[in-house]
Every structure is written in structure tokens, then in C-alpha cells.
Design an enzyme around this catalytic site. Structure first.
Site, short mmCIF file in Angstrom:
data_model
loop_
_atom_site.label_atom_id
_atom_site.label_comp_id
_atom_site.label_asym_id
_atom_site.label_seq_id
_atom_site.Cartn_x
_atom_site.Cartn_y
_atom_site.Cartn_z
N GLY A 17 3.91 5.08 14.74
CA GLY A 17 4.97 5.05 13.74
C GLY A 17 5.31 6.42 13.19
N TYR A 18 5.84 6.42 11.97
CA TYR A 18 6.27 7.66 11.31
C TYR A 18 5.11 8.62 11.06
CZ TYR A 18 10.97 5.95 10.69
OH TYR A 18 12.24 5.52 10.92
N LYS B 257 4.44 1.09 -2.67
CA LYS B 257 3.29 0.37 -2.11
C LYS B 257 1.97 0.91 -2.68
CE LYS B 257 2.48 1.30 2.30
NZ LYS B 257 1.21 2.01 2.47
N GLU C 137 -2.83 10.95 5.09
CA GLU C 137 -1.71 11.78 5.49
C GLU C 137 -0.88 12.15 4.26
OE1 GLU C 137 -1.14 13.09 8.62
OE2 GLU C 137 -0.12 14.20 7.05
N ARG D 234 8.93 0.31 21.19
CA ARG D 234 8.68 1.59 20.53
C ARG D 234 8.02 2.59 21.50
NH1 ARG D 234 6.88 1.73 14.19
NH2 ARG D 234 8.49 3.25 13.64
N SER E 277 17.43 11.02 -9.48
CA SER E 277 18.08 10.34 -8.37
C SER E 277 18.34 8.88 -8.71
CB SER E 277 17.19 10.41 -7.13
OG SER E 277 16.02 9.64 -7.35
N THR F 158 -2.80 4.67 4.68
CA THR F 158 -3.23 4.67 3.28
C THR F 158 -3.86 3.33 2.98
OG1 THR F 158 -1.27 5.94 2.80
CG2 THR F 158 -2.47 5.05 0.93
N LYS G 222 -5.51 9.97 -2.12
CA LYS G 222 -4.20 9.71 -1.52
C LYS G 222 -3.35 8.86 -2.46
CE LYS G 222 -0.88 8.74 1.27
NZ LYS G 222 -0.22 9.17 2.44
N CYS H 121 5.85 4.62 0.95
CA CYS H 121 4.55 4.88 0.29
C CYS H 121 4.52 4.72 -1.21
CB CYS H 121 4.09 6.28 0.64
SG CYS H 121 3.42 6.37 2.29
N GLY I 288 1.68 8.16 12.75
CA GLY I 288 0.92 8.37 13.98
C GLY I 288 1.65 9.26 14.98
C1 UDX Z 1 2.03 4.84 7.85
C2 UDX Z 1 0.65 4.47 7.37
O1 UDX Z 1 -0.08 3.98 8.39
C3 UDX Z 1 0.76 3.66 6.13
O2 UDX Z 1 -0.45 3.22 5.66
C4 UDX Z 1 1.35 4.59 5.19
O3 UDX Z 1 1.21 4.18 3.87
C5 UDX Z 1 2.78 4.76 5.59
O4 UDX Z 1 2.79 5.38 6.79
P1 UDX Z 1 3.96 4.35 9.34
O5 UDX Z 1 3.51 5.23 10.45
O6 UDX Z 1 5.03 4.86 8.46
O7 UDX Z 1 2.72 3.93 8.47
O8 UDX Z 1 4.25 2.89 9.78
P2 UDX Z 1 5.11 2.35 10.97
O9 UDX Z 1 6.19 3.31 11.30
O10 UDX Z 1 5.42 0.95 10.61
O11 UDX Z 1 4.09 2.39 12.21
C6 UDX Z 1 3.00 1.56 12.37
C7 UDX Z 1 2.92 1.15 13.82
O12 UDX Z 1 1.70 0.43 14.05
C8 UDX Z 1 4.03 0.25 14.31
O13 UDX Z 1 4.72 0.85 15.37
C9 UDX Z 1 3.32 -1.04 14.75
O14 UDX Z 1 3.90 -1.64 15.87
C10 UDX Z 1 1.93 -0.53 15.04
N1 UDX Z 1 0.90 -1.58 14.98
C11 UDX Z 1 0.78 -2.39 13.91
C12 UDX Z 1 0.02 -1.72 16.04
O15 UDX Z 1 0.12 -1.01 17.05
N2 UDX Z 1 -0.97 -2.66 15.98
C13 UDX Z 1 -1.10 -3.49 14.90
O16 UDX Z 1 -2.00 -4.34 14.88
C14 UDX Z 1 -0.19 -3.35 13.84
C1 UDX Z 2 5.63 10.72 0.16
C2 UDX Z 2 4.71 11.88 -0.21
O1 UDX Z 2 5.49 12.99 -0.63
C3 UDX Z 2 3.82 12.24 0.96
O2 UDX Z 2 2.90 13.26 0.58
C4 UDX Z 2 3.06 11.00 1.40
O3 UDX Z 2 2.27 11.28 2.53
C5 UDX Z 2 4.02 9.88 1.74
O4 UDX Z 2 4.87 9.62 0.62
P1 UDX Z 2 7.89 10.46 1.53
O5 UDX Z 2 7.96 9.11 0.92
O6 UDX Z 2 8.05 10.60 3.00
O7 UDX Z 2 6.51 11.18 1.18
O8 UDX Z 2 9.02 11.39 0.87
P2 UDX Z 2 9.16 12.16 -0.53
O9 UDX Z 2 9.76 13.46 -0.25
O10 UDX Z 2 7.91 12.13 -1.31
O11 UDX Z 2 10.28 11.30 -1.29
C6 UDX Z 2 10.04 9.99 -1.78
C7 UDX Z 2 11.24 9.50 -2.55
O12 UDX Z 2 11.36 10.17 -3.79
C8 UDX Z 2 12.57 9.70 -1.83
O13 UDX Z 2 13.38 8.56 -1.99
C9 UDX Z 2 13.17 10.89 -2.54
O14 UDX Z 2 14.57 10.90 -2.47
C10 UDX Z 2 12.68 10.66 -3.95
N1 UDX Z 2 12.62 11.89 -4.75
C11 UDX Z 2 11.78 12.90 -4.42
C12 UDX Z 2 13.44 12.02 -5.88
O15 UDX Z 2 14.21 11.12 -6.20
N2 UDX Z 2 13.36 13.17 -6.62
C13 UDX Z 2 12.52 14.20 -6.31
O16 UDX Z 2 12.51 15.19 -7.04
C14 UDX Z 2 11.71 14.06 -5.16
#
Ligand code: UDX
Ligand code: UDX
Length: 464
Positions: free
Chosen positions: A12-13, A281, A162, A40, A271, A133, A222, A278, A15
């Protein structure tokens, strides 16, 4: 202990980019990313590297160079586990939608499935790394499953959360502020496992940025980091509403406040509300854990960050309705941006979804333009809320390929994602082709007020 083969479960995003960078920086290590989602994996293996399933600036170049050299994408999970010395678990951990902890706790069923699969397949010792996480003390549950259902091999569990942010994932991975590695540092085997992972990152990250702790501190850090970041956004968003009432401007306030070196300037941008997979959650998770220990004040304190964020999204949508003479029924509203932030095609928890849903409840006709998000994703996001039959979402929401198709003949335009290209639109053209009065709502403080008002727009920006 030298690691030769890495397996990562979950393409995913997190991995995908993380493993691509490890493969690039450690050419002597074979990295295999596996996923149960065949589509995927096929996309990660697509001949045209621009078709990989995740859009991140700089990622496709890295994948292009490393793929099929020491970076592999596969659906053969068993084979990759069997071969690996180190296994990263990077599957998703969504908020539970059923049973105890519904709407709060993290659903760990995918994590447990991974653990059981690892236990079933492994024939030699493995280091298992939690990348997803997870609630504090998940490592204990993992160890329990591995030790009790395994084939008698030894496991070391590490927590390596991460911190990359989407849209800047590659930069964040290349030059992280810190890399956190939690392990069983009281035992020799635990220390060796931690060192093995430290050695991998030390290929490109300065040693002083590699932080080792016990597992529980790492897991909790985290959640804490994300809670603090989200709290800053909710704090400035709370001020944005007060600014609108008092004549203060939230950008000026955040600049003034952020120049205090104790506070600092980052994450103070007001915003339409934070989104992403994240923040919400992880805070819900923190709230749930706190409650389960009876720490109600701690739980309430953090829950307020979410409540403020929900309020901000609703408030923005309500402002549109109120400004359009208290009704948007049958009116065309153009939404510019659907992703939860710029430079990503990820839409999880994006504020745009909730703003659109609110406006649809008010019977608006919605037209969406986003440079990276696919049409099916937009419908899937709306369907997921279950607010109306999915045919209705399809008939009342149109997705178009250019911003001007969206804004033409609209009653109002709302900027919901801060894509750079929206700054440079031909706003005169947008204005000319809209119905009058032409209302423009900036949910990201992206646009300059003066030039828009000179053109003739009725302009509203959050926090001013
Ligand atoms: C990640 C972290 O793992 C999550 O805990 C964090 O808080 C957010 O980012 P992310 O990579 O963003 O998750 O998730 P996603 O893009 O949904 O990728 C997870 C992948 O795991 C999916 O492609 C899904 O198909 C795969 N998966 C899920 C498996 O291969 N096996 C499973 O049993 C479940
Ligand atoms: C976040 C954490 O930053 C990262 O360290 C963790 O691993 C995953 O979660 P992400 O959710 O990818 O990352 O993006 P981030 O840049 O943190 O933005 C989160 C949300 O907050 C977005 O919707 C962004 O637009 C919003 N945001 C961020 C604001 O509205 N104002 C700000 O000043 C910063």
C-alpha cells in the site's frame, strides 16, 4: 546478523514506497513486496511504470530502477515469507466497524492473519517488523500467536513505525527526521534484531537519527506523534472560526504564533479539516486505549481534536449553503480537489467527501475535478458513507477531466485540496463562465483574495 532477504506484506501507501527506498539504498538485499490484492500487484508490475498504483512524486523513477533487480512485487505470500530473514507487516488496520470498540479501536484482524500465516510457513528464525500503526502492546499478541502456532522457530518482534507523509513520502524516507526502532532491548537476541534493522537504515540515514527504544515506547510514540500533529491543525482551525467573527486573519495569527521558536511554524495551516488514513484512526485508537484503562479525562482530551475536525468540515459546508441564500437545492456546485491533500491520489477520510455528502443532503448537484483521483474512487468514497442509494450518487455527482468543465455554469466553486494548479487557473475565465453572483469558497487558504474580488467573485476563505 546480516539481512539478505526482506519480505513486506502489504503493497500500500506505506509498504510500497518504503520498500522501494530500502531496495534502492541496499542493492545487496532482495526485497519482495507481497499483497493479496492481485490487481494492485499487477499494477506495481505494470510495464509502464507511470501506472503503479500509488502516486508519489519521485516514486516511479525509483521503482523503475530497482524493480526486477532487487525489488519484486508478488502475490505469492508464502514463498516470500519462507525466503525472508526479515518480514515487515504493512497491512491496513482500519477502525473497527463492528462489535466492541466499534468506531474507535483498530481492527487487527489483518495483522493476526499475517501472524498466523508467518507462523504456518516459517521454517527458520525470523525478525518480524510492525510497520503498520498499531495499538500499544500489539507486539505481545503477535509474539503469542507466532510462538504458539509456529514450527518452533524463534521470532523477534520489532516496532518500526512509519512517519512518512503522503505526497512527500520519498523525501521523508530519504531524509527522515528520525527512524524509530523498538525491540526487546533487554535480551541479546532482541538487541541483535534491533541492530540488524539499524544496519539497513544506516545505509543512508545518519546514526544519530536512528532511535532505539523498547517496543511499547515505539508503538505509543507513533500514536502520540500523529495526535500532536492533528491537535495543531484542530487548534488553528478552532482559531479560524474565531478569526471570522473578530476580523482577525488566521494566516496572520498562525504566522505570528509560529514564529515563536517554542511553537514553530509547521502544521499551523488552517483548512477545511484534516483527512488521511492516520490522524483520525490513530486518535480514536488513543481514545479507546485510554478509556479501556479508565483514563476518561485523557480520552476526552484527545477526542476533542476529532470533534473539532468534524465541526470544521460541517461548518465549511454549512457556510456554502448559508451564503447561497440558504439553499443549494438543484444548484451546481463545483468541487476542486478530492484528495485529502495535494500530491497524492489518496482520498481516505478526505474532507471533500464529507463536504460533498453534506451538500448532497441539501440536494445540490456536485461536479468534481481532481488531477489524480480516479472517478470510481470518488463514487466508492460516497457510497461508503451509505447516505443514499449508490445510483443517486452517480446521478447527482459528476466527475470531469478539467477544472473548467467543473466550474462552467456553476453557482459556486469550492477549493477543497491545495493542488498547485488551482492557484494558476484562468480565474477570469472561471468567473466569466459561472452563474452570477459567482461564489468562490477557499477551504485551503490557497487563493489570493484581492485578485479574485477584483475579478468580481464573492469570495470566502476559511479563517478571514
Ligand atoms: C498503512 C499502515 O499499514 C497503517 O497501519 C497506517 O496507519 C496507514 O498506512 P497503507 O499502506 O496506507 O497502510 O494501507 P493500504 O494502502 O490500504 O495498504 C495495505 C495493503 O495490505 C493493501 O494493499 C491490502 O491489500 C494488503 N493486505 C491487507 C494484505 O496483503 N493482506 C491482508 O491480510 C490485508
Ligand atoms: C500523517 C503524518 O504527518 C505522518 O508522519 C504519518 O506517518 C501519517 O500521518 P499524512 O496523513 O500522509 O501523514 O499527511 P499530513 O501531511 O500529516 O496531512 C494530514 C492532513 O492534515 C491533511 O488533510 C492535510 O491537508 C492536513 N493539514 C496538515 C492541515 O490541514 N494543516 C496543516 O497545517 C497540515
Amino acid at each position: 546478523m546480516k539481512i539478505k532477504n526482506i519480505c513486506c506484506i502489504g503493497a500500500g501507501y506505506v509498504g510500497g514506497p518504503t520498500m522501494a527506498v530500502i531496495a534502492q539504498k541496499c542493492p545487496e538485499i532482495n526485497v519482495t513486496v507481497v499483497d493479496i490484492n492481485e490487481k494492485r500487484i499487477a499494477a506495481w508490475n505494470d510495464k509502464d511504470v507511470e501506472n503503479i498504483p500509488i502516486y508519489e512524486p519521485g516514486l516511479s523513477e525509483i521503482v523503475k530502477k530497482a524493480r526486477d533487480r532487487n525489488l519484486f512485487f508478488s502475490t505469492d505470500v508464502d514463498a516470500a515469507i519462507d525466503k525472508a530473514d526479515m518480514i515487515f507487516i504493512s497491512v491496513n488496520t482500519p477502525t473497527k466497524t463492528y462489535g466492541i470498540g466499534k468506531g474507535m479501536a483498530a481492527d487487527l484482524k489483518f495483522i493476526e492473519l499475517c501472524a498466523r500465516q508467518i507462523a504456518r510457513v516459517s521454517k527458520n528464525d525470523k525478525i518480524v517488523v510492525e510497520k503498520s500503526t498499531l495499538p500499544v502492546r500489539t507486539a505481545e499478541a503477535l509474539k503469542n500467536i507466532l510462538d504458539n502456532t509456529g514450527n518452533g522457530v524463534n521470532y523477534q518482534i520489532l516496532s518500526n513505525p512509519e512517519f512518512l507523509a503522503e505526497g512527500t513520502a520519498v523525501d521523508d524516507l530519504m531524509t527522515p527526521d528520525r527512524v524509530l526502532i523498538g525491540g526487546d532491548i533487554d535480551t541479546t537476541e532482541g538487541k541483535e534484531a534491533v541492530e540488524a534493522l539499524v544496519d539497513i537504515y544506516a545505509h543512508w540515514v545518519p546514526r544519530e537519527r536512528l532511535l532505539t527504544t523498547n517496543v511499547w515506547s515505539s508503538e505509543l510514540s507513533k500514536l502520540t506523534a500523529n495526535a500532536f500533529l492533528a491537535q495543531r491543525v484542530s487548534s488553528i482551525n478552532a482559531m479560524s472560526e474565531l478569526c471570522e467573527k473578530t476580523g482577525a486573519d488566521v494566516n496572520e495569527v498562525s504566522k505570528a504564533v509560529g514564529m515563536d521558536s517554542r511553537i514553530g511554524p509547521k502544521f499551523l495551516k488552517s483548512s477545511v479539516g484534516f483527512g488521511g488514513s492516520c490522524f483520525q484512526k490513530d486518535i480514536l485508537n488513543l481514545v479507546y486505549i485510554s478509556k479501556s484503562f479508565g483514563l476518561n479525562e485523557v480520552a476526552d482530551y484527545w477526542e476533542q481534536v476529532i470533534l473539532m475536525n468534524d465541526h470544521q468540515k460541517r461548518r465549511f459546508a454549512a457556510k456554502i449553503v448559508q451564503t447561497l441564500f440558504n439553499t443549494v437545492s438543484g444548484k451546481k456546485i463545483a468541487l476542486l480537489g478530492w484528495a485529502f491533500k495535494k500530491d497524492t491520489n489518496d482520498t481516505r477520510e478526505s474532507a471533500a467527501i464529507y463536504v460533498a455528502d453534506y451538500l448532497l443532503n441539501e440536494q445540490a448537484e456536485i461536479v468534481v475535478y481532481d488531477p489524480k483521483v480516479k472517478t470510481e474512487q470518488i463514487y466508492a468514497d460516497l457510497d461508503y458513507l451509505n447516505s443514499r442509494p449508490s445510483e443517486e450518487n452517480r446521478s447527482r455527482v459528476k466527475v470531469v477531466n478539467t477544472p473548467y468543465e467543473a466550474t462552467k455554469d456553476s453557482h459556486a466553486v469550492a477549493v477543497l485540496t491545495e493542488w498547485d494548479e488551482f492557484k494558476d487557473l484562468d480565474w477570469q475565465k472561471v468567473y466569466d463562465e459561472m452563474l452570477k453572483p459567482a461564489f468562490l469558497f477557499d477551504g485551503r487558504r490557497l487563493l489570493e483574495r484581492e485578485t479574485k474580488e477584483t475579478i468580481g467573485f464573492e469570495f470566502y476563505a476559511i479563517g478571514s
